[in-house]
Structure formats: structure tokens, C-alpha cells
Design a protein around this motif. Structure first.
Motif, PDB file in Angstrom:
ATOM      1  N   ASP A  95       0.856  -1.172   0.000  1.00 18.86           N
ATOM      2  CA  ASP A  95       0.000   0.000   0.000  1.00 18.86           C
ATOM      3  C   ASP A  95       0.899   1.231   0.000  1.00 18.86           C
ATOM      4  OD1 ASP A  95      -1.763   2.053   0.445  1.00 18.86           O
ATOM      5  OD2 ASP A  95      -2.815   1.084   2.107  1.00 18.86           O
ATOM      6  N   LEU A 102      -2.098  -3.866   1.662  1.00 18.37           N
ATOM      7  CA  LEU A 102      -3.504  -4.125   1.361  1.00 18.37           C
ATOM      8  C   LEU A 102      -3.698  -5.634   1.362  1.00 18.37           C
ATOM      9  CD1 LEU A 102      -3.993  -1.707  -1.667  1.00 18.37           C
ATOM     10  CD2 LEU A 102      -4.730  -1.313   0.686  1.00 18.37           C
ATOM     11  N   GLY A 177      -7.431  -2.265   4.150  1.00 15.70           N
ATOM     12  CA  GLY A 177      -6.268  -1.384   4.084  1.00 15.70           C
ATOM     13  C   GLY A 177      -6.487  -0.168   4.951  1.00 15.70           C
TER      14      GLY A 177
END
Length: 358
Positions: A95, A102, A177
Motif C-alpha cells: 500500500d 492491502l 487497508g
């Protein structure tokens, strides 16, 4: 609290990334033989790797850190009439806006057992597996199949306390996330692939429960896809005369116009919002196959309860309707009359008189 443009972009990136991972996701069964050259099996031996949809293949192993975890209960038996089996394919990717990756989970949940006893739980069960997005099984099999769900009613020998037993499959998928946990679409496979998975699981589970059908559960005819593409809910709902709601101009409601047959008709509405699972909002069903009809036994009856029975061409037939709290007060003129209109409209279509005198 709303999200700004940058967060919104990350959300769509999360959804897109999840879709890429989902497109290649597969499933291995975990067993003592989960090593080459043996093919792994799963769910009490019902499924084997590389024996059906891509979901059962190995494509997911090459995707960003993919791994598989699985859990199954003890198999069903004559003294233990319920069982579940869940497989999760987990994936991850970096991420750019967080030190945490994520993560994505795709799950297929298989269940065996009698339909719920309580009316509230039974209605929730009906809402999921009689959804208009699913198509009826051919070849005299009593069930419905979609790309993300499936249900098969088992023979009477598998009944428990007077309630029919069924085998069900459903999927769910989540992305997680820095924006939080978001539900994401996940299709197990095409209808025929999911139907074969369903029948394999049903045959295995029923055999272990001691109520194996006399004839093998087989699918030889093509699957007729009757469900239409999702469309914004309109009135009359599913084009059924008299089934009228006020949805509003900016409605998030989607209707699923399902099968329209002589022995089965389905129509459903869901409330759809990005990032959360679809929420059932309304449902209407006509069924006259004996094992399908049995699924409604024990529910409160009457127009006010959304369930009436009739004998149509010598067949026991049920007419069922349920409006969830989010749509209550939006039916015109009211929920009870809308259900009566559904019953009258469908009765006329199939050449049967049903419903209560008012």
C-alpha cells in the motif's frame, strides 16, 4: 465523514487490485495428501483441485503473496445433521499510503443441514438463496444456482425434525487497508461450474449423513440463465402488475428479475452501496415443486404474514413475499395489498386461484 479525492482514488485502486487478484484466485483442498503427485481434496473429499472452475485450480498461487487457509467441521452424520466447510484464499500487495499492506480475502462457505427453525432466520435464508440473480437447476433437481451462491434441497430422507435439509454455497470477499475493510464482488465461477461443485458437495454430505439419494445427483441438461442483468429497481417491481413501490429518484435499490416459470418465479430487491455487502430489501417467490414448497413449512401464514398456499393443477403451491424494514412504508398502497397483488398476478399467469378473500 466523507473521503477526499486522494482517499477515493485509493479506494478504487483497492477495488481494482482485488478484482485482479480475484480473477486468478483458485482453491486447493487441504489434506494429508496435499503434495505432488497427489491431487488435494477438500470438504470431506467432495472437491479436488483442478477438477472444475478456475477457483479449484492453482492460478492463485502465483498472485501477490497468496496463501490458503481452510477450516471444516466434522462431516455430517445421522446424529450430527449440520456441517460447514470454509476455504479462504488470502492475498496481499503493498500500500503506497501505508506501511501495512492491502490484504484481500476470498471465501467459499459450504453448509449442510436443515433450514432454520425460526421465522426470522428462515426469511434471511430465503432472501439469500431465492435471490432473483440465481437460475433454477434442471433435470428435476430442486435448487437454484448463481455465480456467487447455490442451494439444493435434499430428499425427504434427509429431513430433520420435519424441516428439509439443504446444501448451500455462498461466496464473500473483503479488501482491507488504511481505508478500512471493504466488501468486494467475488464470483466463484459460471453457473454450470458452481452447480457441479454443489452437486459434488451434496452427494458427499448426504452420503456421510446416511441419507444418500437413490439416484446419483447428476446434471446433464444445460443451465438456462433466466436472471437478467442487474437493473435499478422500478415499478411495478420485476414487471409484476400491482407490485408497486416508491423507490425515489436517487435510489440505491437494484432489482433481480429471476425465473418466470410455471412452477417457480423469483423477484428480489437489494440495497447496494460500495464497500458493504448487498442488503436484501424485498422478495417475492412462487413455488410449486414439492421439495421447494416444503422449505416454507412452519412459517406464519396469511396475507399479513406474506405467505399463502393454494392447490394449482393438483400441485401444492406457495406464494411468498417479504419486505425488509428499509422498504417498509414505501409500498403502494401498503405491504399487505402489494403481496395480495403479487399473489393475484402470478396466480392469473399460471391459471390458478390463490390468496385470501378481503
Amino acid at each position: 465523514m466523507g473521503i477526499d479525492g486522494r482517499q477515493r482514488g485509493m479506494f478504487f485502486a483497492l477495488v481494482a487490485a482485488g478484482a485482479v487478484l480475484a480473477s486468478g484466485a483458485g482453491l486447493y483442498g487441504l489434506s494429508a495428501t496435499d503434495s505432488w503427485p497427489f491431487r488435494a481434496s477438500y470438504c470431506w473429499g467432495a472437491w479436488q483441485e483442478d477438477s472444475g472452475p478456475s477457483f479449484l485450480g492453482d492460478a492463485a498461487l502465483g498472485k501477490s503473496g497468496s496463501a490458503r487457509r481452510a477450516a471444516e467441521s466434522a462431516p455430517p452424520s445421522s446424529t450430527r445433521p449440520t456441517a460447514t466447510c470454509t476455504v479462504t484464499v488470502a492475498s496481499s500487495m503493498p500500500d503506497d499510503d501505508s506501511t501495512e499492506p492491502l490484504t484481500f480475502d476470498e471465501r467459499v462457505i459450504l453448509a449442510y443441514g436443515p433450514v432454520p427453525a425460526s421465522a426470522e432466520e428462515r426469511r434471511a435464508w430465503m432472501a439469500h438463496f431465492f435471490d432473483g440473480s440465481a437460475s433454477p437447476l434442471p433435470d428435476g433437481l430442486n435448487g437454484l444456482v448463481g455465480g456467487d451462491r447455490a442451494m439444493l434441497v435434499l430428499p425427504e430422507a434427509c429431513d430433520v425434525d420435519g424441516r428439509p435439509s439443504a446444501v448451500t454455497i455462498r461466496s464473500e470477499s473483503w479488501g482491507d487497508g488504511h481505508l478500512g475493510k471493504k466488501a468486494m464482488p467475488f464470483t466463484i465461477g459460471n453457473r454450470m461450474d458452481v452447480a457441479r461443485m454443489l452437486l459434488a458437495a451434496a452427494g458427499t454430505a448426504a452420503s456421510k449423513a446416511g441419507c444418500k439419494p437413490e439416484k446419483p445427483l447428476r446434471l446433464s441438461s444445460p443451465m438456462v440463465v433466466t436472471a437478467e442483468k442487474d437493473e435499478r429497481a422500478s415499478t411495478p417491481l420485476c414487471r409484476i402488475p400491482g407490485v408497486t413501490f416508491e423507490f425515489g429518484k436517487d435510489s440505491a435499490y437494484q432489482q433481480h428479475v429471476g425465473v418466470v416459470g410455471e412452477r417457480l418465479q423469483t423477484c428480489s430487491v437489494v440495497s447496494r452501496s460500495r464497500g458493504v455487502p448487498d442488503e436484501p430489501a424485498a422478495q417475492f417467490v412462487m413455488a410449486s415443486e414439492p421439495r421447494m414448497v416444503a422449505l416454507f413449512d412452519g412459517l406464519p401464514e396469511g396475507n399479513g404474514q406474506g405467505l399463502v398456499r393454494a392447490t394449482c393443477d393438483g400441485r401444492r403451491t406457495v406464494f411468498y413475499g417479504n419486505v425488509e424494514p428499509g422498504l417498509k412504508g414505501r409500498s403502494r398502497p401498503d405491504d399487505q395489498q402489494v403481496f395480495a397483488n403479487f399473489t393475484a398476478s402470478v396466480s392469473m399467469r399460471i391459471g390458478c386461484q390463490a390468496g385470501e378473500k378481503r
